[in-house]
Design an enzyme around this catalytic site. Structure first.
Site: not given
Length: 418
Positions: A136, A285
């Site tokens: 990204e 995460r």
């Protein structure tokens, strides 16, 4: 009817979203609720909609009906019959989770393994929602604060040591004594594996110390300490605050960008930006979240490599396009700064495009696509084959059309590498 179309987009109301940034961009009144992400694309979770004469239709439905016409033969051959990127406006009013994304091979293997074990896609302990990677890029539209990649271990040791917290001293010793990759791995594993109550107390003490240092004139890393103290207001006692101290603290000015490849730990803390990514939901995460943290899998995916975060600035081409370079093919992001009276610019055909106006007013005219009905959303007298975008508006352009740009404003162009 086919061709260039204005997009109607969905706003995702995640809890970390700003209540004002996206409404200000769109020129709409705030609702009082967080507005985190404006999605532009064909992701099935919230596809944009276009109207080609029969009412609004989800963009993924339009592409599914004729992928080659919409995406181009080369794009379909390389990436399959789906738009390979998702384009967003992201507005962080509070920190996003500290996270990392797998590479393509890791994603495929992880997805296959969880499918074989029968873990439901919506299970809270599911790591891999699909078999794709998720590189990204974020480009700041306002001053934008984030964390990206590991600091040098010795720098992280100095920053943590200055807090003066006895329970953090073993981490400082490891960071100073071991080789880079081993030091970073051992400390991150120790932070994530520590006893929760004891770590929460350490985090609270570290947060108070960080706030004091941030307010002390001349303190090295004062802005980073302020960021940790601010993040702790949203996540008090979260071990991710200590993990964040291992990462580079980055302040992007408008127009600057970060590229985030596989295995790079990162988090966005505050600000407004445009974000583009490969079409994937795979996130592991490691803090600043109440969600599941799979420590063994996370440690397998993270790349324990320290270095500069690599702030990007656009590279100008002779035709006026400013490209944000990225080492992948699923997306290509560029910017056009248009001035009044300047010669028109032409966007090439051959790949699907999403165009987003972030300031001013930009006029689009199709040069060799199908004859379109007039788009009267912005101008009742708009001629056929034209479309005007004002701040916050976007358009989808299928692969077969060249587009001419005129006007005064800023336009971001999202497509794939040709």
């Amino acid at each position: 009817m086919t061709g260039m179309n204005r997009l109607t987009n969905t706003i995702r109301p995640y809890a970390w979203g700003s209540t004002t940034a996206i409404p200000e961009l769109l020129g709409t009144p705030p609702t009082g609720e967080p507005q985190a992400e404006l999605w532009m694309g064909a992701h099935p979770g919230a596809p944009s909609r276009i109207d080609r004469g029969q009412g609004p239709i989800p963009l993924d439905t339009v592409i599914d009906a004729d992928p080659t016409a919409e995406l181009g033969e080369a794009t379909v051959k390389r990436f399959g019959p789906h738009l390979p990127f998702l384009f967003k406006v992201l507005a962080a009013g509070a920190p996003l989770s500290l996270q990392v994304h797998p590479d393509l091979d890791q994603a495929a293997a992880g997805y296959a393994d969880e499918e074989a074990r029968g873990i439901p896609l919506d299970a809270p302990n599911r790591n891999y929602k699909d078999a794709n990677h998720k590189p990204e890029m974020i480009v700041a539209l306002s001053p934008f604060v984030g964390l990206c990649g590991f600091r040098r271990p010795t720098e992280a040791a100095d920053l943590i040591d200055a807090l003066g917290i006895p329970t953090l001293a073993p981490y400082v010793d490891i960071l100073r004594a071991h080789p880079e990759d081993r030091a970073l791995r051992e400390v991150l594993a120790a932070v994530l594996g520590a006893e929760p109550d004891a770590m929460a107390e350490t985090v609270r003490a570290a947060t108070e110390a960080a706030a004091r240092l941030a307010a002390t004139p001349g303190t090295p890393h004062a802005t980073a300490y302020a960021a940790y103290a601010s993040a702790a207001q949203s996540f008090p006692g979260d071990r991710g605050i200590i993990a964040a101290m291992l990462l580079n603290h980055v302040l992007l000015q408008p127009g600057e960008a970060l590229y985030l490849g596989a295995g790079v730990p990162h988090a966005y803390l505050s600000g407004l930006g445009v974000e583009i990514m490969a079409n994937s939901d795979n996130v592991l995460r490691c803090g600043l979240t109440p969600k599941h943290i799979d420590v063994p899998e996370l440690l397998r995916i993270v790349r324990f490599e320290a270095g500069d975060p690599g702030v990007l600035r656009p590279e100008a081409a002779p035709d006026g396009e400013e490209l944000y370079p990225a080492p992948i093919d699923e997306f290509r992001l560029s910017r056009h700064l248009l001035a009044p009276g300047a010669d028109p610019r032409t966007l090439p055909s051959g790949t699907p495009q999403i165009l987003l106006c972030t300031s001013g007013e930009v006029r689009l005219r199709t040069l060799d696509g199908p004859e379109l009905e007039p788009d009267t959303t912005s101008s009742p007298s708009a001629p056929a084959g034209t479309l005007t975008l004002v701040q916050g508006e976007s358009a989808y352009v299928p692969a077969g059309e060249r587009i001419e740009l005129t006007g005064q404003g800023t336009l971001f162009r999202a497509t794939v590498t040709a």
